[in-house]
Each structure stands twice: as structure tokens, then as C-alpha cells.
Write a protein that holds these residues in place. Structure first.
Motif, PDB file in Angstrom:
ATOM      1  N   LYS A   1       0.340  -1.315  -0.147  1.00  0.00           N
ATOM      2  CA  LYS A   1       0.419   0.279   0.063  1.00  0.00           C
ATOM      3  C   LYS A   1       0.893   1.156   0.099  1.00  0.00           C
ATOM      4  CE  LYS A   1      -4.612  -1.738   1.986  1.00  0.00           C
ATOM      5  NZ  LYS A   1      -4.612  -1.444   4.350  1.00  0.00           N
ATOM      6  N   ALA A   2       1.382   1.153   0.603  1.00  0.00           N
ATOM      7  CA  ALA A   2       2.509   2.598   0.824  1.00  0.00           C
ATOM      8  C   ALA A   2       3.486   2.880  -0.284  1.00  0.00           C
ATOM      9  CB  ALA A   2       3.463   2.428   1.604  1.00  0.00           C
ATOM     10  N   ARG A   3       4.212   1.471  -1.305  1.00  0.00           N
ATOM     11  CA  ARG A   3       4.813   2.274  -2.615  1.00  0.00           C
ATOM     12  C   ARG A   3       3.823   2.159  -3.036  1.00  0.00           C
ATOM     13  NH1 ARG A   3       7.147  -3.231  -1.416  1.00  0.00           N
ATOM     14  NH2 ARG A   3       5.564  -4.054  -2.662  1.00  0.00           N
ATOM     15  N   GLU A   4       2.007   1.934  -3.694  1.00  0.00           N
ATOM     16  CA  GLU A   4       1.601   2.243  -4.457  1.00  0.00           C
ATOM     17  C   GLU A   4       0.818   3.746  -3.927  1.00  0.00           C
ATOM     18  OE1 GLU A   4      -2.047  -0.764  -3.624  1.00  0.00           O
ATOM     19  OE2 GLU A   4      -0.986  -1.567  -4.805  1.00  0.00           O
ATOM     20  N   GLU A   5       1.106   4.482  -2.424  1.00  0.00           N
ATOM     21  CA  GLU A   5       0.464   5.458  -2.076  1.00  0.00           C
ATOM     22  C   GLU A   5       2.146   6.419  -3.048  1.00  0.00           C
ATOM     23  OE1 GLU A   5      -0.025   5.699   1.518  1.00  0.00           O
ATOM     24  OE2 GLU A   5      -2.012   4.448   1.345  1.00  0.00           O
ATOM     25  N   GLN A   6       3.236   5.871  -3.137  1.00  0.00           N
ATOM     26  CA  GLN A   6       4.218   6.581  -3.271  1.00  0.00           C
ATOM     27  C   GLN A   6       3.989   6.684  -4.576  1.00  0.00           C
ATOM     28  OE1 GLN A   6       7.672   4.611  -2.273  1.00  0.00           O
ATOM     29  NE2 GLN A   6       7.122   5.850   0.145  1.00  0.00           N
ATOM     30  N   ARG A   7       3.533   5.854  -5.125  1.00  0.00           N
ATOM     31  CA  ARG A   7       3.863   6.454  -7.212  1.00  0.00           C
ATOM     32  C   ARG A   7       2.335   6.568  -7.386  1.00  0.00           C
ATOM     33  NH1 ARG A   7       4.402   0.223  -8.764  1.00  0.00           N
ATOM     34  NH2 ARG A   7       4.215  -0.720  -6.597  1.00  0.00           N
ATOM     35  N   ALA A   8       1.621   6.549  -6.892  1.00  0.00           N
ATOM     36  CA  ALA A   8       0.152   7.933  -7.320  1.00  0.00           C
ATOM     37  C   ALA A   8       0.365   8.776  -8.051  1.00  0.00           C
ATOM     38  CB  ALA A   8      -0.560   7.952  -6.058  1.00  0.00           C
ATOM     39  N   PRO A   9      -0.322   9.479  -9.313  1.00  0.00           N
ATOM     40  CA  PRO A   9      -0.030  10.855  -9.908  1.00  0.00           C
ATOM     41  C   PRO A   9      -0.756  11.811  -8.743  1.00  0.00           C
ATOM     42  CG  PRO A   9      -1.060   9.413 -10.229  1.00  0.00           C
ATOM     43  CD  PRO A   9      -0.955   8.801 -10.057  1.00  0.00           C
ATOM     44  N   ALA A  10      -0.223  12.456  -8.382  1.00  0.00           N
ATOM     45  CA  ALA A  10      -0.398  14.169  -7.974  1.00  0.00           C
ATOM     46  C   ALA A  10      -1.535  14.564  -8.534  1.00  0.00           C
ATOM     47  CB  ALA A  10       0.556  14.882  -7.466  1.00  0.00           C
ATOM     48  N   ILE A  11      -2.946  14.910  -7.424  1.00  0.00           N
ATOM     49  CA  ILE A  11      -3.903  15.537  -8.496  1.00  0.00           C
ATOM     50  C   ILE A  11      -3.592  16.906  -8.627  1.00  0.00           C
ATOM     51  CG2 ILE A  11      -6.394  15.551  -8.219  1.00  0.00           C
ATOM     52  CD1 ILE A  11      -6.157  13.315  -6.459  1.00  0.00           C
ATOM     53  N   ILE A  12      -3.796  17.365  -9.843  1.00  0.00           N
ATOM     54  CA  ILE A  12      -3.959  18.372 -10.319  1.00  0.00           C
ATOM     55  C   ILE A  12      -5.223  19.448 -10.699  1.00  0.00           C
ATOM     56  CG2 ILE A  12      -3.052  20.694 -11.793  1.00  0.00           C
ATOM     57  CD1 ILE A  12      -1.256  17.938 -13.062  1.00  0.00           C
ATOM     58  N   GLU A  13      -5.795  20.370  -9.874  1.00  0.00           N
ATOM     59  CA  GLU A  13      -6.403  21.458  -9.626  1.00  0.00           C
ATOM     60  C   GLU A  13      -7.219  21.724 -11.180  1.00  0.00           C
ATOM     61  OE1 GLU A  13      -8.450  21.807  -7.111  1.00  0.00           O
ATOM     62  OE2 GLU A  13      -7.098  20.519  -6.293  1.00  0.00           O
ATOM     63  N   PRO A  14      -8.018  21.223 -12.016  1.00  0.00           N
ATOM     64  CA  PRO A  14      -8.728  21.088 -13.461  1.00  0.00           C
ATOM     65  C   PRO A  14      -8.153  23.186 -13.949  1.00  0.00           C
ATOM     66  CG  PRO A  14     -10.435  20.999 -11.671  1.00  0.00           C
ATOM     67  CD  PRO A  14      -9.284  20.946 -10.889  1.00  0.00           C
ATOM     68  N   GLU A  15      -8.340  24.021 -13.055  1.00  0.00           N
ATOM     69  CA  GLU A  15      -7.298  25.123 -13.430  1.00  0.00           C
ATOM     70  C   GLU A  15      -5.884  25.075 -13.797  1.00  0.00           C
ATOM     71  OE1 GLU A  15      -7.837  28.827 -15.055  1.00  0.00           O
ATOM     72  OE2 GLU A  15      -9.713  27.520 -14.513  1.00  0.00           O
ATOM     73  N   GLU A  16      -5.487  25.116 -12.907  1.00  0.00           N
ATOM     74  CA  GLU A  16      -3.849  24.553 -13.298  1.00  0.00           C
ATOM     75  C   GLU A  16      -3.232  23.525 -14.269  1.00  0.00           C
ATOM     76  OE1 GLU A  16      -0.221  23.014 -10.315  1.00  0.00           O
ATOM     77  OE2 GLU A  16      -1.818  22.833  -9.693  1.00  0.00           O
ATOM     78  N   ALA A  17      -4.781  22.672 -14.931  1.00  0.00           N
ATOM     79  CA  ALA A  17      -4.342  21.749 -15.428  1.00  0.00           C
ATOM     80  C   ALA A  17      -4.483  22.761 -16.842  1.00  0.00           C
ATOM     81  CB  ALA A  17      -4.848  20.936 -15.412  1.00  0.00           C
ATOM     82  N   ARG A  18      -5.404  23.556 -17.084  1.00  0.00           N
ATOM     83  CA  ARG A  18      -5.806  24.319 -18.235  1.00  0.00           C
ATOM     84  C   ARG A  18      -4.782  24.627 -18.698  1.00  0.00           C
ATOM     85  NH1 ARG A  18     -11.302  25.062 -15.789  1.00  0.00           N
ATOM     86  NH2 ARG A  18     -12.469  23.718 -16.331  1.00  0.00           N
ATOM     87  N   LYS A  19      -4.252  25.807 -17.511  1.00  0.00           N
ATOM     88  CA  LYS A  19      -3.024  26.387 -17.653  1.00  0.00           C
ATOM     89  C   LYS A  19      -2.083  25.979 -17.967  1.00  0.00           C
ATOM     90  CE  LYS A  19      -4.311  29.681 -13.993  1.00  0.00           C
ATOM     91  NZ  LYS A  19      -3.387  30.672 -12.315  1.00  0.00           N
ATOM     92  N   ILE A  20      -1.108  24.786 -17.556  1.00  0.00           N
ATOM     93  CA  ILE A  20      -0.351  24.340 -18.059  1.00  0.00           C
ATOM     94  C   ILE A  20      -0.324  23.592 -19.537  1.00  0.00           C
ATOM     95  CG2 ILE A  20       0.398  21.685 -17.555  1.00  0.00           C
ATOM     96  CD1 ILE A  20       0.150  22.071 -14.558  1.00  0.00           C
ATOM     97  N   LEU A  21      -1.856  23.143 -19.993  1.00  0.00           N
ATOM     98  CA  LEU A  21      -2.273  22.106 -21.283  1.00  0.00           C
ATOM     99  C   LEU A  21      -2.257  23.952 -22.185  1.00  0.00           C
ATOM    100  CD1 LEU A  21      -3.305  20.260 -22.627  1.00  0.00           C
ATOM    101  CD2 LEU A  21      -5.709  21.076 -22.909  1.00  0.00           C
ATOM    102  N   ALA A  22      -2.776  24.922 -21.594  1.00  0.00           N
ATOM    103  CA  ALA A  22      -2.496  26.612 -22.741  1.00  0.00           C
ATOM    104  C   ALA A  22      -1.409  26.477 -23.441  1.00  0.00           C
ATOM    105  CB  ALA A  22      -3.068  27.386 -21.792  1.00  0.00           C
ATOM    106  N   LYS A  23      -0.174  26.455 -22.054  1.00  0.00           N
ATOM    107  CA  LYS A  23       0.989  26.957 -22.303  1.00  0.00           C
ATOM    108  C   LYS A  23       2.110  25.637 -22.870  1.00  0.00           C
ATOM    109  CE  LYS A  23       5.687  27.181 -19.590  1.00  0.00           C
ATOM    110  NZ  LYS A  23       6.266  27.200 -18.545  1.00  0.00           N
ATOM    111  N   ASP A  24       1.381  24.470 -22.912  1.00  0.00           N
ATOM    112  CA  ASP A  24       2.515  23.620 -24.007  1.00  0.00           C
ATOM    113  C   ASP A  24       1.773  23.990 -25.090  1.00  0.00           C
ATOM    114  OD1 ASP A  24       3.563  22.723 -22.104  1.00  0.00           O
ATOM    115  OD2 ASP A  24       2.194  20.155 -21.446  1.00  0.00           O
ATOM    116  N   LEU A  25       0.326  23.814 -25.948  1.00  0.00           N
ATOM    117  CA  LEU A  25      -0.343  24.156 -27.002  1.00  0.00           C
ATOM    118  C   LEU A  25       0.523  25.123 -27.196  1.00  0.00           C
ATOM    119  CD1 LEU A  25      -4.261  23.578 -26.615  1.00  0.00           C
ATOM    120  CD2 LEU A  25      -2.120  22.355 -27.283  1.00  0.00           C
ATOM    121  N   GLU A  26       0.852  26.496 -26.795  1.00  0.00           N
ATOM    122  CA  GLU A  26       1.607  27.344 -27.293  1.00  0.00           C
ATOM    123  C   GLU A  26       2.693  27.165 -27.923  1.00  0.00           C
ATOM    124  OE1 GLU A  26       1.459  30.913 -24.788  1.00  0.00           O
ATOM    125  OE2 GLU A  26      -0.911  31.147 -24.374  1.00  0.00           O
TER     126      GLU A  26
END
Length: 184
Positions: free
Chosen positions: A103-128
Motif C-alpha cells: 500500500k505504501a509503495r502504491e501511494e508513493q507511485r500515485a500521480p499527484a492530483i492537479i486542480e482543473p484550473e492549473e491543468a488548463r494553464k499547463i495545457l494552454a502553455k504546452d499548446l502555445e
């Protein structure tokens, strides 16, 4: 007032006993490395619960306490070192510990949750960064092709030396036995 005393089973040089007095159990262990962290767990139906934790003294002795009512086991160096009861308790404790590590190993490997607004900013920057206007792209291709032409000319001049070897030819078939036949 009830008083009980039980020898615990051990592995890797650890040995010990537990004393039950007035609803509390004191686990005494020896054979640990000085300064080694030892944790006391109680076996439950769901798995185990941590009851106490301490470090071994300079002689490798530990004393841990917990409420009575369950079988206890001591974990150190990442494994079960002391336990109450038979081999079935050891197996239950070891299996529980293995599941907890997984369980501890799986929790360490779990991806970090990104807020929707932050995800939109990252996506917009990548598209540019990825998308460039076609005019600029054509200019880059022309510049790259012009830079590549002189290199190609010098490379073909160096490798275009005439070779004087005649082409390879097969000899005509003979009238003898085929190569893959065995002698008689």
C-alpha cells in the motif's frame, strides 16, 4: 488481579517474553541491534494495530507495552522478529506487513492530483509552445535545407570515387552430384 507470563517466539536472534498484568501487556525482548527501532503491533480481525514503538537500548533490549486482549508481534528491520502464539500468528503478521508495504509503495507511485484550473494553464502553455505559424515553419525548413546542401555536396564528392572491382558472377552449374547429398 490476573497475572500471565508467556515466552514469545523469535527470529534472527531475537527472543523475549510478555507479562500480562491488570489489562496491560509488557513485552520484553532482547537480541536486537542497539538503537534499532522496534514497534509493537496487536493482531486484529482486520489486520493489526500499532500499540507502542521504542528503540533498543545499548544491550539490544526493548520493553514495549499495550492493552491486552490480542496476540502481539514486534516488527524491526522491516520484518516480524517476535510474536505470540504459533506459526499461524507469525504468518498472519508477516502477510499484514507485506500488504502494508505494498500500500505504501502504491501511494508513493500515485500521480499527484492537479486542480482543473492549473491543468488548463499547463495545457494552454504546452499548446502555445507546440503550435507555430506555418510561415515561420517554412522559413525554418528553407534555412535547414540550404545549410544541408553544402554538406551533401562534400559528402558525395568524397564517397564518389570509382571502384575498380568487377561485379560478382556465379559459375555455371556442373554435372556432378548436388552439394547436399550424402556419400554412400
Amino acid at each position: 488481579m490476573a497475572f500471565a507470563y508467556e515466552i514469545m517466539r523469535g527470529r534472527q536472534g531475537a527472543s523475549g517474553h510478555c507479562q500480562e498484568t491488570a489489562g496491560k501487556t509488557a513485552v520484553h525482548g532482547r537480541g536486537f541491534n542497539p538503537g534499532e527501532t522496534c514497534a509493537l503491533y496487536a493482531l486484529t480481525r482486520e489486520g493489526a494495530e500499532k500499540r507502542d514503538e521504542t528503540q533498543a537500548d545499548g544491550n539490544g533490549h526493548v520493553m514495549l507495552t499495550g492493552r491486552s486482549g490480542h496476540s502481539f508481534f514486534v516488527v524491526s528491520e522491516g520484518g516480524v522478529r517476535l510474536w505470540q502464539g504459533g506459526e499461524d500468528n507469525y504468518l498472519r503478521a508477516a502477510e499484514w506487513l507485506k500488504k502494508e508495504r505494498r500500500k505504501a509503495r502504491e501511494e508513493q507511485r500515485a500521480p499527484a492530483i492537479i486542480e482543473p484550473e492549473e491543468a488548463r494553464k499547463i495545457l494552454a502553455k504546452d499548446l502555445e509552445e507546440i503550435q507555430t505559424p506555418p510561415a515561420k515553419e517554412e522559413e525554418k525548413e528553407e534555412a535547414e535545407s540550404e545549410a544541408a546542401e553544402p554538406m551533401e555536396q562534400t559528402a558525395t564528392q568524397e564517397t564518389s570515387k570509382p571502384e575498380s572491382e568487377p561485379p560478382y558472377t556465379l559459375r555455371p552449374a556442373g554435372s556432378g552430384e548436388p552439394v547436399d547429398t550424402l556419400p554412400k
